[in-house]
Design a protein around this motif. Structure first.
Motif, PDB file in Angstrom:
ATOM      1  N   LEU A   1      62.972   3.287  73.162  1.00 21.37           N
ATOM      2  CA  LEU A   1      63.512   4.531  72.591  1.00 21.37           C
ATOM      3  C   LEU A   1      64.933   4.303  72.073  1.00 21.37           C
ATOM      4  CD1 LEU A   1      63.340   7.681  72.148  1.00 21.37           C
ATOM      5  CD2 LEU A   1      64.390   7.883  74.396  1.00 21.37           C
TER       6      LEU A   1
ATOM      7  N   SER B   1      59.289   3.061  67.658  1.00 24.39           N
ATOM      8  CA  SER B   1      58.912   4.449  67.900  1.00 24.39           C
ATOM      9  C   SER B   1      57.443   4.560  68.282  1.00 24.39           C
ATOM     10  CB  SER B   1      59.140   5.305  66.656  1.00 24.39           C
ATOM     11  OG  SER B   1      60.453   5.182  66.208  1.00 24.39           O
ATOM     12  N   LEU B   2      56.594   3.908  67.496  1.00 20.55           N
ATOM     13  CA  LEU B   2      55.153   4.065  67.724  1.00 20.55           C
ATOM     14  C   LEU B   2      54.742   3.610  69.114  1.00 20.55           C
ATOM     15  CD1 LEU B   2      53.402   3.072  64.382  1.00 20.55           C
ATOM     16  CD2 LEU B   2      53.418   5.292  65.531  1.00 20.55           C
TER      17      LEU B   2
ATOM     18  N   ALA C   1      64.649   2.683  68.848  1.00 19.48           N
ATOM     19  CA  ALA C   1      64.181   3.645  67.847  1.00 19.48           C
ATOM     20  C   ALA C   1      65.328   4.554  67.396  1.00 19.48           C
ATOM     21  CB  ALA C   1      63.034   4.474  68.419  1.00 19.48           C
TER      22      ALA C   1
ATOM     23  N   LEU D   1      60.049  13.728  68.245  1.00 16.65           N
ATOM     24  CA  LEU D   1      58.971  12.768  68.515  1.00 16.65           C
ATOM     25  C   LEU D   1      57.679  13.191  67.818  1.00 16.65           C
ATOM     26  CD1 LEU D   1      59.697  12.482  72.335  1.00 16.65           C
ATOM     27  CD2 LEU D   1      59.917  10.592  70.728  1.00 16.65           C
TER      28      LEU D   1
ATOM     29  N   CYS E   1      56.530   3.529  71.857  1.00 20.63           N
ATOM     30  CA  CYS E   1      57.012   4.320  73.001  1.00 20.63           C
ATOM     31  C   CYS E   1      56.770   5.819  72.869  1.00 20.63           C
ATOM     32  CB  CYS E   1      58.494   4.051  73.252  1.00 20.63           C
ATOM     33  SG  CYS E   1      59.615   4.832  72.068  1.00 20.63           S
ATOM     34  N   THR E   2      56.404   6.302  71.670  1.00 23.52           N
ATOM     35  CA  THR E   2      56.375   7.757  71.449  1.00 23.52           C
ATOM     36  C   THR E   2      55.539   8.534  72.459  1.00 23.52           C
ATOM     37  OG1 THR E   2      56.969   7.837  69.132  1.00 23.52           O
ATOM     38  CG2 THR E   2      55.489   9.533  69.864  1.00 23.52           C
TER      39      THR E   2
ATOM     40  N   HIS F   1      62.963  16.166  60.902  1.00 29.89           N
ATOM     41  CA  HIS F   1      63.002  15.009  61.805  1.00 29.89           C
ATOM     42  C   HIS F   1      64.391  14.370  61.754  1.00 29.89           C
ATOM     43  CE1 HIS F   1      61.323  11.446  63.887  1.00 29.89           C
ATOM     44  NE2 HIS F   1      62.016  10.717  63.047  1.00 29.89           N
TER      45      HIS F   1
ATOM     46  N   GLY G   1      57.915  12.773  64.117  1.00 27.56           N
ATOM     47  CA  GLY G   1      57.868  11.352  63.777  1.00 27.56           C
ATOM     48  C   GLY G   1      56.433  10.853  63.737  1.00 27.56           C
ATOM     49  N   LEU G   2      55.664  11.283  64.729  1.00 30.70           N
ATOM     50  CA  LEU G   2      54.253  10.894  64.793  1.00 30.70           C
ATOM     51  C   LEU G   2      53.495  11.456  63.582  1.00 30.70           C
ATOM     52  CD1 LEU G   2      52.718   9.255  66.867  1.00 30.70           C
ATOM     53  CD2 LEU G   2      52.105  11.365  68.046  1.00 30.70           C
TER      54      LEU G   2
ATOM     55  N   LEU H   1      57.093  11.171  74.903  1.00 32.76           N
ATOM     56  CA  LEU H   1      56.624  12.563  74.828  1.00 32.76           C
ATOM     57  C   LEU H   1      56.217  13.049  76.214  1.00 32.76           C
ATOM     58  CD1 LEU H   1      54.409  13.064  71.642  1.00 32.76           C
ATOM     59  CD2 LEU H   1      56.241  14.569  72.449  1.00 32.76           C
TER      60      LEU H   1
END
Lengths: 73, 375
Positions: free
Chosen positions: B156, B17-18, B159, B358, B20-21, B193, B361-362, B25
């Motif tokens: 993604l 996730s981190l 994720a 997204l 590609c976030t 989330h 999640g961040l 986004l």
């Protein structure tokens, strides 16, 4: 297990059918796809709106948000 | 689930996730206006339309359309003609300096299919929508940019799958769609989330993966071309209309006659695209005519026929390979343009929900370690 996954699976199946329906059929398919894909949107927006209602009451000291409808009349 | 297994999946979810976030986004944000590009063009007056003429006005030969286009753009040659299903009076003509460029600097114009006059060129290289498009498609970096964004799309997918695995342990004590209101903001966003992630799951998987496939489009067409050329060289083609067939207009070297012969060989089909010899979609010697049917599915899954303009023989160099089918199905499923405006609106709303997934999640990662307030 069943309790946790029942709704996610139902929504997943509806979304899948919705995505495919509009591709394979014109009129009926379009209606089906709109209805089926409205399910995840409606549930998601509902969750979001409830969260937004809670977030309006700033400050962690406040115990629990008063529900919107509990306005003093 | 074992604690150690859970930790591993958590690690996979966190890092995939981190990485590609921020890119995803950006893709969600730039994709939002792109969903409505047709409507936006219409509203901003950027839409070029053919003038109204009486029903049944005859169409100009495509050779004349090509000649007029080249006249208006000296030094360029035509590569492709495109026809949209809902705009039968317009040809989109793509021109470039050579037939075998990478098309990154090509010119797209609209021509009237009845008068052959050039109607204008859509403003695709400047303005807000152009920036949105380039950021969304290739980050202004050509094929490398496409493949990079495709890789982010694959992350993604990882994720999403790892997120689904983590969903159950998080929901052990919660009802479906429950968002704990009395806890800290972090708990609330964690529940949200999980809820939004699980309800948008199928859509995000579908749009994400079809987006990845779309980033491979150039490679897919190159492979298909190589396959068609190989089939032609090996003599493995199916002749749909022999050069001397007498139930079709005789070949005279013109493009229009070649197209007419293709249509005669494939009754019930309409032209979606004409590709000149030497372009990516044709072969060095043949014109490729891409045909579409009239059902929602066959209008997507086109049939490609080859025709030699000199002798008029219409060939099919083998059936459509599976990877081309995958690409053609990926386009509508990524764009959401196959169910009218209501579907586009749903697409946009699902896109916005994905942006919240997204973003939350961040936020959860930034607020990690924040201990729960005891209640």
């Amino acid at each position: 297990m069943m309790r946790i996954w029942l709704w996610p699976v139902l929504i997943g199946v509806a979304s899948t059918l919705g995505l495919i329906a509009g591709l394979v059929s014109e009129d009926t398919g379009d209606w089906l796809s709109w209805l089926a894909l409205a399910a995840p949107v409606a549930i998601g927006l509902h969750g979001l709106s409830r969260c937004g209602a809670r977030a309006q009451t700033r400050g962690g000291a406040l115990r629990g948000a008063a529900p919107r409808r509990a306005g003093r009349s | 689930m074992q604690a150690v297994t859970l930790r591993r999946w958590g690690w996979v979810h966190k890092w995939s996730s981190l990485i590609c976030t921020l890119f995803i986004l950006m893709l969600c944000l730039t994709g939002l206006p792109l969903v409505f590009s047709h409507e936006i063009d219409h509203l901003t007056g950027n839409e070029i339309e053919a003038p109204a003429m009486p029903e049944g006005t005859p169409r100009a030969p495509v050779d004349r359309v090509a000649a007029k286009a080249v006249e208006a753009y000296p030094g360029l040659v035509p590569l492709y003609f495109f026809a949209e299903e809902d705009a039968p009076d317009v040809w989109y003509v793509k021109l470039d300096t050579r037939v075998d460029t990478d098309e990154s600097a090509s010119t797209l114009i609209l021509s009237d299919a009845r008068t052959a006059e050039v109607l204008g060129a859509p403003n695709i290289d400047e303005g807000f929508m152009s920036v949105m498009y380039r950021l969304h498609v290739d980050l202004y970096a050509g094929l490398a940019g496409k493949l990079f964004l495709g890789f982010m799309g694959l992350l993604l997918m990882v994720a999403i799958v790892s997120g689904v695995v983590l969903y159950a342990p998080f929901m052990r004590k919660l009802r479906f769609a429950e968002v704990r209101q009395e806890r800290t903001a972090r708990t609330r966003w964690l529940d949200l989330h999980n809820l939004l992630g699980i309800v948008t799951l199928v859509w995000a998987m579908a749009v994400g993966f079809t987006g990845v496939i779309n980033t491979w489009a150039d490679l897919i067409f190159q492979a298909w071309q190589a396959e068609q050329v190989a089939a032609l060289q090996a003599g493995e083609t199916r002749v749909l209309l022999a050069a001397d067939a007498d139930d079709a207009p005789a070949a005279d070297g013109s493009l229009q006659t070649a197209v007419d012969r293709v249509l005669a060989a494939a009754p019930g089909m309409a032209v979606a695209m004409i590709a000149y010899p030497g372009t990516l979609r044709a072969t060095p010697e043949h014109v490729a005519v891409i045909l579409r049917g009239d059902t929602p599915l066959t209008s997507r899954l086109s049939q490609a026929l080859l025709v030699d303009p000199a002798d008029g023989a219409v060939l099919e160099a083998g059936p459509r390979p599976w990877y081309v089918t995958a690409l053609q199905l990926s386009e509508p499923l990524h764009f959401g343009d196959y169910g009218g405006l209501p579907l586009k609106i749903l697409w946009a709303l699902l896109d916005i929900l994905t942006i919240v997934v997204l973003g939350s999640g961040l936020y959860l990662w930034l607020k990690r370690g924040a201990t729960e307030v005891r209640t």
